[in-house]
Design a protein around this motif. Structure first.
Motif, short mmCIF file in Angstrom:
data_model
loop_
_atom_site.label_atom_id
_atom_site.label_comp_id
_atom_site.label_asym_id
_atom_site.label_seq_id
_atom_site.Cartn_x
_atom_site.Cartn_y
_atom_site.Cartn_z
N GLU A 178 -0.71 26.27 -28.31
CA GLU A 178 -0.60 27.68 -28.65
C GLU A 178 -1.43 28.55 -27.71
OE1 GLU A 178 -1.27 25.28 -30.71
OE2 GLU A 178 0.46 25.22 -32.07
N ALA A 179 -2.66 28.11 -27.43
CA ALA A 179 -3.53 28.88 -26.53
C ALA A 179 -2.99 28.87 -25.11
CB ALA A 179 -4.95 28.32 -26.58
N GLU A 180 -2.48 27.70 -24.68
CA GLU A 180 -1.93 27.64 -23.32
C GLU A 180 -0.66 28.48 -23.21
OE1 GLU A 180 -0.47 24.48 -19.88
OE2 GLU A 180 -1.26 23.72 -21.79
N LEU A 181 0.13 28.54 -24.29
CA LEU A 181 1.33 29.37 -24.28
C LEU A 181 0.94 30.84 -24.09
CD1 LEU A 181 4.34 29.83 -24.60
CD2 LEU A 181 4.01 29.83 -27.09
N THR A 182 -0.10 31.28 -24.77
CA THR A 182 -0.59 32.65 -24.60
C THR A 182 -1.02 32.89 -23.16
OG1 THR A 182 -1.33 32.74 -26.90
CG2 THR A 182 -2.29 34.34 -25.37
N HIS A 183 -1.72 31.90 -22.61
CA HIS A 183 -2.16 32.01 -21.21
C HIS A 183 -0.98 32.08 -20.27
CE1 HIS A 183 -4.49 31.27 -17.58
NE2 HIS A 183 -3.64 30.30 -17.29
N VAL A 184 0.03 31.24 -20.48
CA VAL A 184 1.20 31.23 -19.60
C VAL A 184 1.96 32.54 -19.70
CG1 VAL A 184 3.45 30.15 -19.21
CG2 VAL A 184 1.43 28.72 -19.55
N LEU A 185 2.11 33.07 -20.91
CA LEU A 185 2.78 34.36 -21.08
C LEU A 185 2.04 35.47 -20.34
CD1 LEU A 185 3.75 34.16 -24.87
CD2 LEU A 185 5.29 34.01 -22.89
N HIS A 186 0.71 35.40 -20.37
CA HIS A 186 -0.09 36.39 -19.63
C HIS A 186 0.14 36.25 -18.13
CE1 HIS A 186 -3.32 39.11 -18.67
NE2 HIS A 186 -3.96 38.17 -18.00
N GLN A 187 0.21 35.00 -17.66
CA GLN A 187 0.47 34.78 -16.24
C GLN A 187 1.86 35.27 -15.85
OE1 GLN A 187 -1.74 33.45 -13.84
NE2 GLN A 187 -3.13 33.92 -15.53
N ILE A 188 2.83 35.07 -16.70
CA ILE A 188 4.19 35.55 -16.43
C ILE A 188 4.19 37.06 -16.27
CG2 ILE A 188 6.46 35.91 -17.49
CD1 ILE A 188 6.27 33.08 -18.61
N ALA A 189 3.49 37.75 -17.16
CA ALA A 189 3.42 39.21 -17.08
C ALA A 189 2.77 39.66 -15.78
CB ALA A 189 2.66 39.76 -18.28
N LEU A 190 1.71 38.96 -15.36
CA LEU A 190 1.03 39.33 -14.12
C LEU A 190 1.92 39.10 -12.91
CD1 LEU A 190 -2.60 37.96 -14.72
CD2 LEU A 190 -1.81 40.33 -14.84
N VAL A 191 2.62 37.97 -12.89
CA VAL A 191 3.50 37.66 -11.76
C VAL A 191 4.63 38.67 -11.70
CG1 VAL A 191 5.09 35.96 -10.78
CG2 VAL A 191 2.91 35.21 -11.72
N GLN A 192 5.18 39.05 -12.84
CA GLN A 192 6.23 40.06 -12.86
C GLN A 192 5.72 41.39 -12.31
OE1 GLN A 192 7.25 39.82 -17.02
NE2 GLN A 192 9.05 38.54 -16.64
N GLN A 193 4.49 41.75 -12.65
CA GLN A 193 3.90 42.98 -12.11
C GLN A 193 3.74 42.87 -10.60
OE1 GLN A 193 0.27 44.11 -14.12
NE2 GLN A 193 1.14 43.66 -16.13
N ASP A 194 3.31 41.70 -10.13
CA ASP A 194 3.13 41.51 -8.69
C ASP A 194 4.47 41.62 -7.95
OD1 ASP A 194 0.45 41.17 -9.10
OD2 ASP A 194 0.51 38.98 -9.04
N ILE A 195 5.52 41.07 -8.54
CA ILE A 195 6.85 41.15 -7.92
C ILE A 195 7.30 42.60 -7.83
CG2 ILE A 195 9.29 40.60 -8.25
CD1 ILE A 195 8.43 37.90 -9.40
N LEU A 196 7.10 43.36 -8.90
CA LEU A 196 7.47 44.77 -8.88
C LEU A 196 6.67 45.54 -7.83
CD1 LEU A 196 7.77 45.54 -12.70
CD2 LEU A 196 9.63 45.30 -11.06
N ALA A 197 5.37 45.23 -7.72
CA ALA A 197 4.52 45.92 -6.74
C ALA A 197 4.97 45.59 -5.32
CB ALA A 197 3.07 45.53 -6.94
N ILE A 198 5.31 44.33 -5.08
CA ILE A 198 5.75 43.92 -3.74
C ILE A 198 7.09 44.55 -3.41
CG2 ILE A 198 6.65 41.94 -2.45
CD1 ILE A 198 4.38 40.30 -3.57
N ASP A 199 7.99 44.60 -4.39
CA ASP A 199 9.29 45.24 -4.16
C ASP A 199 9.12 46.72 -3.83
OD1 ASP A 199 10.57 42.87 -4.59
OD2 ASP A 199 11.21 43.33 -6.65
N ALA A 200 8.19 47.39 -4.52
CA ALA A 200 7.94 48.81 -4.26
C ALA A 200 7.39 49.01 -2.85
CB ALA A 200 6.99 49.38 -5.30
N THR A 201 6.45 48.14 -2.44
CA THR A 201 5.88 48.23 -1.10
C THR A 201 6.95 47.97 -0.04
OG1 THR A 201 3.73 47.48 -1.92
CG2 THR A 201 4.12 47.32 0.45
N HIS A 202 7.80 46.98 -0.30
CA HIS A 202 8.89 46.65 0.63
C HIS A 202 9.82 47.85 0.80
CE1 HIS A 202 12.36 44.65 2.42
NE2 HIS A 202 11.58 43.64 2.69
#
Length: 274
Positions: A178-202
């Motif tokens: 359960e705790a690792e699932l929360t951690h993974v969901l948080h990582q997914i959100a961060l990676v999605q934000q990074d993808i959006l930021a990179i797409d905007a910069t591109h």
């Protein structure tokens, strides 16, 4: 006959497996976008260097002569003060012949931030270095994070470094599903934000002034024209005009027209009298 007992995974464990796969897919997407962005940056930097060598250096020379002409326009300067001002500016034209190191304006960073950038990077490395891995999976995870950290440090991106530092959990192997699932969901959100930021910069770089100019240069080349050479020729003409205007104004200041004096007029009339 096998007597092995198979335990059915809990809903949290099943969801964790699915989310891990999603996270790995997003990380692969992020890596591909980062690579594409790096290629675009390098491409634009290369073109900017070409532009500076052919055209930008000429604009610096034009600015130099326009500055010198502006000095001549300053009121209440004696001829000695004027010559001193021009002498101080004389060295600038030689430095204008030296092309500056190409750097995208959109990629410049505040040099004052360097110490904090290094401190943040070193703090992150201490936490995520693969030498501290407790298992093969942990080592793989740390190695991937180190690659991201090195790329972010090279680009001086403190936002990504801080996200990596905030989002990393050292003892991930000891977490409950359960705790690792929360951690993974948080990582997914961060990676999605990074993808959006990179797409905007591109997008921003793709439609930047230099990118558009390069597309114009390519289109002109297909039509048999050298657009940068044409731009350079126009600027050289402007430099010639600026230099001529400067020389005329300087000559006027050094040799002011004092008008006709009465004795000069009388002397001319005397010479014409038979």
């Amino acid at each position: 006959m096998s007597t092995a007992i198979f335990r059915r995974p809990t809903p949290a464990e099943a969801e964790l497996v699915r989310r891990r796969l999603e996270l790995e897919s997003l990380r692969s997407t992020l890596a591909a976008r980062e690579l594409a962005l790096g290629d675009l940056r390098n491409h634009l930097i290369s073109f900017e260097g070409r532009y500076i060598r052919q055209v930008g250096i000429l604009y610096r020379q034009l600015d130099h002569w326009e500055r010198r002409f502006a000095v001549l326009q300053v009121q209440n300067l004696t001829l000695e003060e004027l010559e001193a001002e021009l002498a101080d500016d004389l060295g600038n034209i030689s430095s204008a012949d030296e092309p500056c190191a190409p750097r995208l304006a959109s990629e410049t960073r505040d040099q004052a931030a360097e110490p904090s950038l290094k401190s943040l990077f070193h703090a992150l490395v201490k936490r995520i270095h693969p030498d501290h891995a407790t298992s093969a999976r942990d080592e793989h995870h740390r190695t991937r994070l180190m690659a991201q950290a090195n790329d972010a440090f090279r680009r001086k991106d403190t936002t990504i470094l801080q996200r990596l530092l905030d989002g990393y959990t050292i003892s991930i192997e000891t977490l409950t599903p359960e705790a690792e699932l929360t951690h993974v969901l948080h990582q997914i959100a961060l990676v999605q934000q990074d993808i959006l930021a990179i797409d905007a910069t591109h997008q921003r770089l793709h439609y930047s002034e230099h990118a558009q100019l390069e597309r114009d240069v390519i289109a002109a080349a297909r039509a048999g024209r050298d657009l940068l050479a044409e731009m350079a020729a126009r600027v050289k003409g402007q430099i010639g005009l600026a230099m001529a205007r400067y020389e005329r104004e300087l000559h006027r200041l050094k040799h002011p027209n004092r008008g006709l004096r009465t004795k000069d007029v009388l002397s001319a009339e005397t010479r014409r009298t038979p």
